[in-house]
Design an enzyme around this catalytic site. Structure first.
Site, PDB file in Angstrom:
ATOM      1  N   SER A 134      58.443  43.332 -37.408  1.00 34.84           N
ATOM      2  CA  SER A 134      58.322  43.389 -35.809  1.00 34.84           C
ATOM      3  C   SER A 134      57.677  44.904 -35.401  1.00 34.84           C
ATOM      4  O   SER A 134      58.086  45.801 -35.950  1.00 34.84           O
ATOM      5  CB  SER A 134      59.756  43.062 -35.347  1.00 34.84           C
ATOM      6  N   TYR A 147      68.571  44.093 -34.258  1.00 36.97           N
ATOM      7  CA  TYR A 147      67.525  43.580 -34.647  1.00 36.97           C
ATOM      8  C   TYR A 147      66.505  44.547 -35.190  1.00 36.97           C
ATOM      9  O   TYR A 147      65.818  44.175 -36.261  1.00 36.97           O
ATOM     10  CB  TYR A 147      67.009  42.714 -33.556  1.00 36.97           C
ATOM     11  N   LYS A 151      64.591  44.870 -38.955  1.00 34.19           N
ATOM     12  CA  LYS A 151      63.122  44.454 -39.161  1.00 34.19           C
ATOM     13  C   LYS A 151      62.518  45.733 -39.738  1.00 34.19           C
ATOM     14  O   LYS A 151      61.543  45.945 -40.377  1.00 34.19           O
ATOM     15  CB  LYS A 151      62.395  44.241 -38.013  1.00 34.19           C
TER      16      LYS A 151
HETATM   17  N1  LIG Z   1      58.346  35.373 -32.175  1.00 34.60           N
HETATM   18  C1  LIG Z   1      58.051  36.515 -32.197  1.00 34.60           C
HETATM   19  O1  LIG Z   1      57.852  37.135 -31.056  1.00 34.60           O
HETATM   20  C2  LIG Z   1      58.444  37.673 -33.321  1.00 34.60           C
HETATM   21  C3  LIG Z   1      58.074  38.897 -33.019  1.00 34.60           C
HETATM   22  C4  LIG Z   1      58.236  39.813 -34.091  1.00 34.60           C
HETATM   23  C5  LIG Z   1      58.664  39.340 -35.412  1.00 34.60           C
HETATM   24  N2  LIG Z   1      59.069  38.194 -35.382  1.00 34.60           N
HETATM   25  C6  LIG Z   1      59.478  37.650 -36.699  1.00 34.60           C
HETATM   26  O2  LIG Z   1      58.813  36.401 -37.100  1.00 34.60           O
HETATM   27  C7  LIG Z   1      59.506  35.738 -38.237  1.00 34.60           C
HETATM   28  C8  LIG Z   1      59.326  34.458 -37.876  1.00 34.60           C
HETATM   29  O3  LIG Z   1      60.007  34.007 -36.466  1.00 34.60           O
HETATM   30  P1  LIG Z   1      59.522  32.857 -35.601  1.00 34.60           P
HETATM   31  O4  LIG Z   1      58.957  33.768 -34.342  1.00 34.60           O
HETATM   32  O5  LIG Z   1      58.724  31.955 -36.093  1.00 34.60           O
HETATM   33  O6  LIG Z   1      61.001  32.246 -35.137  1.00 34.60           O
HETATM   34  P2  LIG Z   1      61.429  30.683 -35.284  1.00 34.60           P
HETATM   35  O7  LIG Z   1      60.423  29.779 -34.175  1.00 34.60           O
HETATM   36  O8  LIG Z   1      62.892  30.921 -34.611  1.00 34.60           O
HETATM   37  O9  LIG Z   1      61.522  30.306 -36.656  1.00 34.60           O
HETATM   38  C9  LIG Z   1      62.301  30.912 -37.587  1.00 34.60           C
HETATM   39  C10 LIG Z   1      62.038  30.172 -38.822  1.00 34.60           C
HETATM   40  O10 LIG Z   1      63.271  30.947 -39.859  1.00 34.60           O
HETATM   41  C11 LIG Z   1      63.961  29.716 -40.051  1.00 34.60           C
HETATM   42  N3  LIG Z   1      65.629  30.270 -40.473  1.00 34.60           N
HETATM   43  C12 LIG Z   1      66.085  30.434 -39.480  1.00 34.60           C
HETATM   44  N4  LIG Z   1      67.478  30.809 -39.946  1.00 34.60           N
HETATM   45  C13 LIG Z   1      67.397  30.426 -41.412  1.00 34.60           C
HETATM   46  C14 LIG Z   1      68.199  30.529 -42.285  1.00 34.60           C
HETATM   47  N5  LIG Z   1      69.670  30.837 -42.486  1.00 34.60           N
HETATM   48  N6  LIG Z   1      67.916  30.054 -43.739  1.00 34.60           N
HETATM   49  C15 LIG Z   1      66.633  29.560 -43.911  1.00 34.60           C
HETATM   50  N7  LIG Z   1      65.620  29.395 -42.800  1.00 34.60           N
HETATM   51  C16 LIG Z   1      65.936  30.169 -41.587  1.00 34.60           C
HETATM   52  C17 LIG Z   1      63.895  28.531 -39.480  1.00 34.60           C
HETATM   53  O11 LIG Z   1      64.244  27.298 -39.905  1.00 34.60           O
HETATM   54  P3  LIG Z   1      65.485  26.465 -39.946  1.00 34.60           P
HETATM   55  O12 LIG Z   1      66.001  26.544 -38.564  1.00 34.60           O
HETATM   56  O13 LIG Z   1      64.972  25.001 -40.145  1.00 34.60           O
HETATM   57  O14 LIG Z   1      66.284  27.008 -40.767  1.00 34.60           O
HETATM   58  C18 LIG Z   1      62.409  28.811 -38.875  1.00 34.60           C
HETATM   59  O15 LIG Z   1      61.582  27.885 -39.790  1.00 34.60           O
HETATM   60  C19 LIG Z   1      60.994  36.270 -38.147  1.00 34.60           C
HETATM   61  O16 LIG Z   1      61.168  37.031 -39.145  1.00 34.60           O
HETATM   62  C20 LIG Z   1      60.925  36.979 -36.687  1.00 34.60           C
HETATM   63  O17 LIG Z   1      61.846  38.391 -36.703  1.00 34.60           O
HETATM   64  C21 LIG Z   1      58.765  37.138 -34.525  1.00 34.60           C
END
Ligand SMILES: NC(=O)c1ccc[n+]([C@@H]2O[C@H](COP(=O)([O-])OP(=O)(O)OC[C@H]3O[C@@H](n4cnc5c(N)ncnc54)[C@H](OP(=O)(O)O)[C@@H]3O)[C@@H](O)[C@H]2O)c1
Length: 286
Positions: A134, A147, A151
């Site tokens: 991130s 957080y 990351k």
């Molecule tokens: N969205 C942003 O703005 C943003 C910015 C910077 C970085 N990121 C990073 O991008 C990555 C993806 O996030 P996202 O934005 O797509 O978030 P999201 O929509 O909340 O998706 C998170 C994914 O991780 C899975 N997950 C959560 N807890 C888990 C667990 N205990 N075991 C296995 N799977 C788990 C969830 O599936 P289940 O709930 O089905 O397990 C889901 O598939 C993360 O690493 C996040 O830190 C996101």
């Protein structure tokens, strides 16, 4: 067909990375807790792209589940460490259980899977790893929370290994995907307000850029989709830290007075998050 294992593939960015890899003809192993969503995605991708998709219902915070996934990753050509979550509450107001779960998910699980996958990739002389990090890893923008630090681990680990002599000269490549705010359920689940639309990237765009990057002959060690966030991440890495105390430049989750913090310390996450919002936080997060 190359085989890719993607964690956190049930929705959000992970599901879009799975779609982008399926479009390139990869067989897939999809990992997450939501079995139904994973199975639905798997059936759709199999029929649309004629690939083989396996689903692994696993909670990466649970040791036994993580070890099952570690076993499955040994013969993967591509590992995407995407599953992750944020905790929109200041460090002194979370419970230790919340902190442990986030650290297991954002730090321990990706490290474990990389540790399982890398030796086999090096033996085979091919492989790609995408660690989803991130912009918050490049500077203290979620001030007072764990957080960004969690990351930063993925970013630092990727750089440490990718620049090592062993990997520099090898066809195996590691890339850290440094993301700004992207459409997904992330902010809602962390209990924080989303960024303004101008700062928000569509998840399919981010996924396509990442998948394109890891398919290059020499993938970048750090991939930041969008010029805006490239600039922001670059600035954050180098800006004098005292500037980040200026209002509006970074969000501080610790502005609650000590007495209030004491009240909610050890309480549930929802109470902490609501209290933080009441104090005008959760304005613009990455
Ligand atoms: N969205 C942003 O703005 C943003 C910015 C910077 C970085 N990121 C990073 O991008 C990555 C993806 O996030 P996202 O934005 O797509 O978030 P999201 O929509 O909340 O998706 C998170 C994914 O991780 C899975 N997950 C959560 N807890 C888990 C667990 N205990 N075991 C296995 N799977 C788990 C969830 O599936 P289940 O709930 O089905 O397990 C889901 O598939 C993360 O690493 C996040 O830190 C996101």
């Amino acid at each position: 067909m190359p085989k890719s294992l993607i964690t956190g593939a049930s929705y959000g960015i992970g599901a879009d990375i799975a779609r982008a890899l399926a479009g390139r003809g990869h067989d897939l192993v999809l990992v997450a807790r939501s079995g139904e969503a994973l199975d639905r995605l798997a059936v759709g991708l199999e029929s649309e792209h004629g690939i083989a998709v396996q689903t692994l219902h696993a909670d990466l915070v649970v040791e036994a589940d993580l070890e099952r996934v570690a076993e499955a990753v040994c013969d993967a050509d591509i590992l995407v460490n995407n599953a992750g979550a944020g905790l929109g509450t200041s460090f002194e107001r979370t419970t230790w259980d919340e902190e442990q779960r986030m650290l297991r998910l954002n730090v321990v699980a990706p490290a474990r899977l990389l540790h399982a996958a890398l030796p086999a990739m090096l033996r085979r002389g091919s492989g790609r790893v995408l660690n989803v990090s991130s912009v918050a890893a490049t500077g203290p923008v979620w001030q007072g929370t764990t957080y960004g630090a969690s990351k930063a681990f993925g970013l630092a680990l990727t750089e440490s290994l990718a620049y090592s002599r062993r990997l520099r000269g090898s066809p195996v490549a590691l890339t850290a995907l440094v993301l700004g705010h992207t459409t997904s359920r992330f902010h809602e689940l962390a209990g924080i307000a989303p960024s303004p639309p101008l700062l928000t990237l569509p998840s399919p765009y981010v996924a396509e850029r990442a998948v394109r990057a890891i398919h290059r002959r020499r993938p970048p060690v750090v991939c930041v989709p969008s010029a805006r966030y490239k600039l922001l991440a670059g600035l954050l890495r180098h800006v004098p830290r005292r500037l980040l105390t200026l209002p509006g430049l970074a969000d501080d989750f610790t502005t609650v007075a000590c007495g209030d913090a004491g009240e909610s310390a050890g309480g549930d996450g929802e109470h902490s998050v609501l209290a933080a919002e009441a104090h005008g936080q959760g304005e613009r997060q990455l």
